[in-house]
Design a protein around this motif. Structure first.
Motif, PDB file in Angstrom:
ATOM      1  N   SER B 118       0.825  -1.208   0.000  1.00  0.00           N
ATOM      2  CA  SER B 118       0.000   0.000   0.000  1.00  0.00           C
ATOM      3  C   SER B 118       0.862   1.261   0.000  1.00  0.00           C
ATOM      4  N   PHE B 119       1.992   1.222   0.721  1.00  0.00           N
ATOM      5  CA  PHE B 119       2.840   2.414   0.713  1.00  0.00           C
ATOM      6  C   PHE B 119       3.352   2.695  -0.695  1.00  0.00           C
ATOM      7  N   ASN B 120       3.786   1.583  -1.316  1.00  0.00           N
ATOM      8  CA  ASN B 120       4.255   1.675  -2.690  1.00  0.00           C
ATOM      9  C   ASN B 120       3.151   2.229  -3.581  1.00  0.00           C
ATOM     10  N   VAL B 124       4.305   6.274  -2.994  1.00  0.00           N
ATOM     11  CA  VAL B 124       5.594   6.361  -3.696  1.00  0.00           C
ATOM     12  C   VAL B 124       5.349   6.786  -5.144  1.00  0.00           C
ATOM     13  N   GLU B 125       6.117   7.794  -5.559  1.00  0.00           N
ATOM     14  CA  GLU B 125       5.962   8.303  -6.937  1.00  0.00           C
ATOM     15  C   GLU B 125       6.397   7.235  -7.922  1.00  0.00           C
ATOM     16  N   PRO B 126       5.771   6.985  -9.014  1.00  0.00           N
ATOM     17  CA  PRO B 126       4.436   7.498  -9.328  1.00  0.00           C
ATOM     18  C   PRO B 126       3.374   6.785  -8.493  1.00  0.00           C
ATOM     19  N   VAL B 127       2.487   7.607  -7.931  1.00  0.00           N
ATOM     20  CA  VAL B 127       1.454   7.028  -7.094  1.00  0.00           C
ATOM     21  C   VAL B 127       0.467   6.213  -7.908  1.00  0.00           C
ATOM     22  N   VAL B 132       8.129   1.747  -9.291  1.00  0.00           N
ATOM     23  CA  VAL B 132       8.918   2.709  -8.519  1.00  0.00           C
ATOM     24  C   VAL B 132       9.978   3.288  -9.433  1.00  0.00           C
ATOM     25  N   ALA B 133       9.946   4.595  -9.519  1.00  0.00           N
ATOM     26  CA  ALA B 133      10.847   5.235 -10.466  1.00  0.00           C
ATOM     27  C   ALA B 133      12.246   5.335  -9.884  1.00  0.00           C
ATOM     28  N   ASP B 134      12.330   5.844  -8.715  1.00  0.00           N
ATOM     29  CA  ASP B 134      13.632   6.114  -8.109  1.00  0.00           C
ATOM     30  C   ASP B 134      14.225   4.854  -7.486  1.00  0.00           C
ATOM     31  N   PRO B 135      15.405   4.443  -7.915  1.00  0.00           N
ATOM     32  CA  PRO B 135      16.012   3.246  -7.315  1.00  0.00           C
ATOM     33  C   PRO B 135      16.230   3.419  -5.824  1.00  0.00           C
ATOM     34  N   ALA B 136      16.504   4.682  -5.401  1.00  0.00           N
ATOM     35  CA  ALA B 136      16.699   4.909  -3.953  1.00  0.00           C
ATOM     36  C   ALA B 136      15.429   4.557  -3.184  1.00  0.00           C
TER      37      ALA B 136
END
Lengths: 217, 579
Positions: B118-120, B124-127, B132-136
């Protein structure tokens, strides 16, 4: 036991017939009508008390019961239904013979005590005048004490159970109040023991009753 | 300790405190609220544990996990609308921890995964995608997932340990109580309490304990009356019996044993339980013997017993077995003690009989044999002597046998005095008169006041007591010695004393003088069986009186006994005195 008694009694001149059971005894009794019965209360076939009762239903033949110590209840029961006396086993020959003689004497003179004066060594009771004296000294008795003494002198040498004495002196409704009797016998003894010989007339038959000795000891 | 467990992880993390005011009580600093929270949580957990069946429990656990994650997501959403908070995902950890504490590890893993997803998905962008776009962010998310799972499992482990500790405490308390109860002497009462405790601890419909010690079956039950009533019929049917587990050894732990299903012949094989209950049996046995059974009636719908319950049951059964065995041993020990005492008495009796019966018998047989002899001509005096010897010895035998009989009756407790009011003075006279042959060589002093009140007594018994005392005195008093018999009133009692002028009694023998078959040894000893005084004591005590002996300062011994004056029938006694 039978053998010893038969030997003793035959030796003293009695004509003895001995049987081993209560039933036989009753059969022989009906057939022979002996002068006296010596009955051991420990019978193999029936209660000794029942034998006494059966004999009494027929006649007044004197019965002397033999019993062991600690069987006081049986003795009292036998005496209460009409046995004349008892002897505790083991006993001496003299004792048994004395009892037999007394019983036979009573049977011969059933109205003993109707004589106006009863007399032993020291004790003298004039029934008509209601006077009692010991060694010549007159003793004053209360009416109850006198009645008690009279019950004894009517049957000298015969054991009287507590029940018999109570019934005769106090009446049938007092037959379980044995302590009256014990207390009065004690008083009577005290009053009668004033004589020089300190003689004992009334002896206790432990657990059974009392006996007035015709011959004071 | 268990009580604090559900909240424990929350107390440590500083940073987490800021996220407090969501699903949990607000005032962390206030101990009262903290306790309330703790107790509420504990109660929820307990209700969860005990109230529902396993399936319901699972469903509720997983649903709660999902629900908790949804709630936290909503809260984060609300917070995010105001400002961006770093590491807000940690809020999910609270949900995971709560789920782990209450529902255990399975729901905790589900909560972790749900939180991760759910957090993802939500934040997390993009919602609204799982991409998940950012590897970080990937790293952060995976770290979060790992943290959630690990802390969740830790919390769940903590919960499990707390539960185990609680269980163990419970088990220990139950065992302690059971052990203590079984120390009680009244077996039936302790069994009843043990049954009640077991029923309560294991949430059973009924517990019936059947114990058979020395062929005396005892059966106690606790719980639902109908369940107890059906135990008998259930025993005949299909049931589960707790088998004996492996015994512990030095290297291995023991196991509580397993339930074995037993289908007796003629019983339907299918587990068609009798009524709403199912029967479980736990045998009560020690290594060598079976002593009975604990029957457990469990609701057919209830959860099966845990291994902890089974362990508790087998330990209780073992304890019970040990207690019953101990009871049996105690009884046996008591019996053998009684037997030993009887044996001692019997030996003493045999000694007495062999010596004291044989001595008079020997002289009787010898005298009778002499009388029968034909080749010797006895003089009249000699014949008389033989006859007298026979009579005297026979009398002695008779007295001994009478005393032995009395003693056996006293020892057996069959002696009931038939008390009636008697004049003690006449009794003393009667006894002394009868025993005159025995005391003929002595000086008799009789001191009985004329105004002695009548006493309630069994004439035959007290006659025997006094006779034994007087005979005893005559035996030890030398010729022309004095024997004093006195009686007097002493308050509510009558005191009778028989004093002799014999050698007295050795100090060491005084306390045992009235024991059956006890004989004084040494120079003062006289032949006898040691029965007379024992009989005297038994008879006096049966009258509610007391008998004792002391040495007179002037030499000789004084035997005294007291009889209470209160009669068997108080009313009659006053009546007779008034008459």
């Amino acid at each position: 036991m039978i053998r010893a008694i038969r030997t003793i009694l035959t030796g003293h001149g009695f004509d003895v017939e001995a049987v081993g059971t209560g039933q036989e005894a009753l059969d022989r009794y009906s057939a022979r009508r002996p002068d006296i019965i010596v009955l051991d209360l420990g019978l193999p076939d029936m209660g000794g008390v029942d034998v006494v009762r059966a004999v009494r239903a027929l006649d007044n033949t004197p019965i002397i019961v033999l019993s062991v110590r600690d069987a006081e209840r049986d003795k009292v029961a036998a005496l209460d239904v009409g046995a004349d006396d008892y002897v505790t086993k083991p006993f001496g020959v003299e004792e048994l013979l004395a009892r037999i003689r007394v019983a036979l004497r009573h049977a011969a003179h059933p109205v003993l005590g109707s004589e106006p004066v009863f007399r032993t060594a020291d004790l003298q009771v004039d029934v008509e005048l209601r006077r009692v004296s010991v060694g010549g000294t007159e003793v004053h008795l209360t009416p109850t004490e006198y009645d008690l003494l009279k019950a004894f002198i009517t049957h000298p040498d015969k054991v009287l159970t507590d029940r018999m004495l109570l019934q005769q002196v106090w009446g049938p409704e007092y037959t379980s109040e044995a302590h009256y009797l014990h207390v009065y016998v004690a008083r009577l003894r005290r009053k009668l023991s004033i004589g020089p010989s300190q003689a004992r007339y009334l002896v206790t038959e432990p657990g059974v009753g009392y006996r007035l000795l015709g011959e004071a000891t | 300790m268990a009580a604090g467990q559900p909240g424990f992880p929350w107390r440590s993390g500083h940073s987490l405190q800021s996220i407090g005011p969501t699903a949990v009580p607000t005032d962390w600093g206030n101990g009262v609220n903290w306790n309330v929270a703790r107790i509420t949580l504990k109660r929820v957990a307990k209700r969860f544990r005990d109230g529902w069946s396993v399936r319901t429990r699972l469903i509720v656990g997983y649903l709660s996990a999902v629900l908790a994650v949804l709630i936290v997501s909503g809260v984060i959403d609300l917070l995010e609308q105001h400002e961006h908070i770093a590491n807000v995902s940690l809020l999910y950890l609270i949900a995971v921890l709560a789920v782990a504490s209450i529902f255990g590890s399975g729901p905790a893993i589900l909560a972790s995964l749900a939180a991760f997803l759910s957090f993802n998905f939500l934040f997390v962008e993009p919602v609204h995608t799982l991409y998940v776009a950012d590897p970080a962010e990937w790293v952060a998310l995976l770290l979060f997932l790992t943290t959630a799972v690990v802390t969740g499992q830790l919390a769940a482990g903590q919960r499990r340990r707390a539960q185990e500790a609680e269980q163990r405490e419970r088990e220990a308390v139950v065992l302690y109580d059971v052990a203590r109860l079984l120390g009680e002497t009244e077996l039936e009462i302790s069994l009843r309490v043990v049954a009640a405790r077991l029923r309560e601890e294991l949430h059973l419909a009924a517990v019936v304990i059947e114990i058979d010690v020395d062929d005396e079956p005892t059966r106690v039950g606790d719980g639902d009356a109908t369940a107890i009533a059906t135990v008998d019929s259930a025993v005949a049917g299909s049931k589960r019996v707790l088998g004996r587990g492996a015994s512990p050894s030095t290297t291995r732990r023991g196991s509580p044993g397993r339930w074995v299903r037993v289908v007796p012949p003629h019983a339907p094989h299918a587990e068609r339980s009798t009524g709403p209950h199912r029967l479980f049996e736990v045998p009560v046995e020690t290594g060598s013997r079976r002593y009975g059974t604990i029957f457990l009636m469990r609701q057919a719908t209830a959860a099966p017993s845990s291994s902890i319950d089974d362990r508790l049951l087998s330990v209780v059964a073992t304890q019970l077995g040990a207690a019953v065995e101990r009871l049996g041993l105690r009884r046996e020990a008591m019996q053998s003690e009684v037997l030993r005492a009887t044996d001692e008495l019997k030996t003493a009796l045999l000694n007495a009989v062999s010596h004291d019966l044989r001595t008079p018998l020997a002289s009787i047989i010898a005298s009778a044999g002499s009388l029968k002899e034909t080749d010797v001509t006895w003089s009249e005096a000699e014949r008389r002597e033989f006859a007298e010897a026979i009579e005297q010895e026979a009398q002695r035998l008779n007295r001994l046998v009478g005393n032995l009989l009395d003693l056996s009756r006293i020892e057996a407790g069959h002696l009931k005095p038939e008390r009636s009011w008697h004049d003690l003075a006449s009794l003393v006279d009667d006894v002394l008169l009868r025993l005159r042959p025995v005391t003929i060589q002595h000086v008799l002093v009789i001191d009985v006041p004329g105004d002695l009140p009548p006493a309630p007594l069994d004439y035959v018994h007290i006659d025997q007591v006094l006779s034994n005392l007087v005979e005893n005195a005559a035996k030890y008093t030398p010729a022309r010695g004095e024997i004093r018999v006195s009686a007097r009133r002493n308050g509510g009692e009558i005191l009778v004393e028989v004093a002799d002028s014999g050698p007295g009694i050795p100090e060491a023998a005084l306390p045992r003088l009235f024991d059956p078959f006890f004989r004084v040894t040494g120079p003062q000893s006289r032949p006898g069986a040691g029965v007379g005084l024992a009989v005297a004591r038994g008879l006096v005590e049966a009258h509610g009186g007391r008998i004792w002996v002391e040495n007179r300062p002037s030499g000789g011994a004084r035997f005294s006994f007291i009889l209470p004056l209160q009669g068997p029938r108080q009313t009659d006694s006053t009546g007779s005195q008034a008459a």
